[in-house]
Scaffold this active site. Structure first.
Site, mmCIF file in Angstrom:
data_model
loop_
_atom_site.group_PDB
_atom_site.id
_atom_site.type_symbol
_atom_site.label_atom_id
_atom_site.label_comp_id
_atom_site.label_asym_id
_atom_site.label_seq_id
_atom_site.Cartn_x
_atom_site.Cartn_y
_atom_site.Cartn_z
ATOM 1 N N THR A 172 -16.027 21.234 6.356
ATOM 2 C CA THR A 172 -16.019 21.344 7.820
ATOM 3 C C THR A 172 -17.186 20.568 8.413
ATOM 4 O O THR A 172 -18.295 20.598 7.878
ATOM 5 C CB THR A 172 -16.127 22.817 8.244
ATOM 6 O OG1 THR A 172 -15.071 23.561 7.623
ATOM 7 C CG2 THR A 172 -16.010 22.958 9.749
ATOM 8 N N ASP A 208 -12.715 4.472 -0.476
ATOM 9 C CA ASP A 208 -11.832 5.259 0.393
ATOM 10 C C ASP A 208 -11.862 4.715 1.819
ATOM 11 O O ASP A 208 -11.993 5.469 2.782
ATOM 12 C CB ASP A 208 -12.236 6.735 0.369
ATOM 13 C CG ASP A 208 -11.101 7.660 0.846
ATOM 14 O OD1 ASP A 208 -9.943 7.195 0.899
ATOM 15 O OD2 ASP A 208 -11.382 8.832 1.161
#
Length: 355
Positions: A44, A156
Site C-alpha cells: 500500500t 518492469d
C-alpha cells in the site's frame, strides 16, 4: 545490515534519511485510509506529510511476505545509486516497523496508465506531450543502462510504473524487480515483469538483460501512439497483445487504424509513423536485433528536434531563407539536456545535467 549494504554500494543519494516509526505514523495520520494513494500486489502507498510540511509517498510492503522484503532491500540498494530527474527519488526508509517502509518524493499527476487508460483524467495527452514523455523515459532507461555508477536493468517498465508530475514530467518508478548484474550482458532471474511487457525471449531462454527493458519500452511507446492497453482480452483474439496487433498493422500499411484519434492530425502523421517504426524495432522478437536504449533515446530526440524545427519554420516562414544556408539543428529557444552530433545523428547525453 541494510545501511551497511547501502554504504558499501557507494550510494550517490547523499540525502537518504532513516525515519522512525513515530515519524511514519504522524506523517500518515496513523495510516488512515483517507491517506491511501493506491494498493497493489507489492503493498500500500500512503500520502505522507512530514513535520516541514513537505508531501511524500510512503510505501508499506505486505506483512509476512519475505519476497516483498527482499524487493524492499533491492529497491533501496538500486535507488540509492540513482540521481536522475526522470527517476522517482527515494528519500529514505523506516526499519523500525513490523514491515519496512520506503519514503519517496510525491508525484502528484498519477501514472501514465491513468492518463492513457483511466477515467480520472478527462483531458487527453497531446502528441507533443506523449513524445516528450517517451523521450524522458527513454533517456532515464538509457542512463540506468549506461550512465549510472553500476549498470541497472529495471525489468518492469510499463505505463503503471511511469509517474507524471503536475507538469507532465515523467518519473520512472518501482525498482523492486531491478537488477544490478555483475555481467551486464545477461542474467538468469526468477519470473519478473508484467504480461504484455515481458520480453518474449524470456519464455525460451529464461534470461533477461538490457534488451528486455528495450522491449518493454517499445510496448510503452506503442501505448502512447495507439492509446490502447498492452494486453486487452476485450480485443479480438488476433489483437489481444498490442505488439502483434501493432506490428501487423504496420506491415499491412494500416497503422492509421490504431493510432489514437485524439492525437493524429495532418501535421504530425510523419512524426507518429517515425515513432511507430522505433517502437517496432524495440519489440523485435530477438533481443540482439533490438537497438540499445541510448540509440532509441537518440532517435526520439532527433525526431523531436525535427518536429520543433518544422513547427518553428511554419510559425516564422520569413526566416526560411536564412535557415536554408545554416547548420541549425533545432529551433531557436529550444533547450535540451542532450545535444546532437549532426553528422552521426546520435544524442550526446549530458549525464550531470540529467541528474
Amino acid at each position: 545490515m541494510l545501511i551497511e549494504r547501502v554504504s558499501g554500494a557507494g550510494s550517490s543519494n547523499i540525502d537518504f534519511k532513516i525515519f522512525t516509526e513515530e515519524d511514519m505514523k504522524e506523517a500518515t495520520n496513523g495510516y488512515d485510509v483517507s491517506r491511501i494513494l493506491g494498493q497493489r500486489g507489492q503493498g500500500t502507498v500512503y500520502k505522507g506529510i512530514l513535520p516541514n510540511n513537505s508531501i511524500v509517498a510512503i510505501k508499506k510492503t505486505r506483512l509476512g511476505d519475505n519476497n516483498q522484503v527482499e524487493q524492499f532491500i533491492n529497491e533501496v540498494l538500486v535507488l540509492s545509486q540513482i540521481n536522475h530527474r526522470n527517476v522517482v527519488k527515494l528519500l529514505g526508509c523506516c526499519l523500525e516497523t513490523e514491515v519496512p517502509l520506503l519514503v519517496y518524493e510525491f508525484i502528484s499527476g498519477g501514472s501514465l496508465f491513468d492518463h492513457l487508460h483511466g477515467s480520472l483524467f478527462a483531458s487527453s495527452l497531446t502528441w507533443e506531450h506523449r513524445l516528450e514523455i517517451a523521450i524522458e523515459v527513454a533517456g532515464a532507461i538509457a542512463y540506468l543502462h549506461s550512465g549510472a555508477s553500476i549498470p541497472i536493468i529495471h525489468l518492469d517498465i510499463k505505463t503503471e510504473n511511469i509517474l507524471l508530475d503536475e507538469n507532465l514530467t515523467a518519473k520512472v518508478a518501482d525498482f523492486g524487480a531491478s537488477n544490478m548484474p555483475m555481467d551486464k550482458e545477461q542474467l538468469t532471474t526468477m519470473v519478473q515483469g508484467t504480461l504484455g511487457y515481458l520480453d518474449p525471449e524470456y519464455y525460451t531462454t529464461w534470461l533477461l538483460n538490457e534488451k528486455s527493458d528495450v522491449y518493454s519500452f517499445g510496448v510503452v511507446l506503442m501505448e502512447l501512439i495507439s492509446g490502447q492497453k498492452a494486453l486487452c482480452f476485450e480485443r479480438p483474439e488476433t489483437s489481444k497483445h498490442l505488439v502483434s496487433y501493432f506490428v501487423l498493422a504496420t506491415k499491412e500499411n494500416r497503422l492509421h487504424e490504431i493510432i489514437d484519434d485524439q492525437v493524429l492530425n495532418e501535421d504530425n502523421q510523419r512524426e507518429i509513423h517515425e515513432a511507430a517504426r522505433v517502437a517496432v524495432e524495440c519489440t523485435r522478437p530477438k533481443g540482439e536485433e533490438r537497438p540499445r536504449m541510448i540509440e532509441v533515446a537518440a532517435e526520439l530526440e532527433t525526431l523531436r528536434a525535427k518536429t520543433t524545427k518544422h513547427n518553428w519554420l511554419d510559425q516564422y516562414p520569413e526566416e526560411n531563407e536564412h535557415l536554408l544556408g545554416s547548420n541549425i539543428v533545432s529551433a531557436p529557444g529550444h533547450t535540451s539536456s542532450r545535444g546532437y552530433d549532426n553528422k552521426k545523428n546520435v544524442a550526446r547525453f549530458d549525464i550531470e545535467a540529467g541528474r
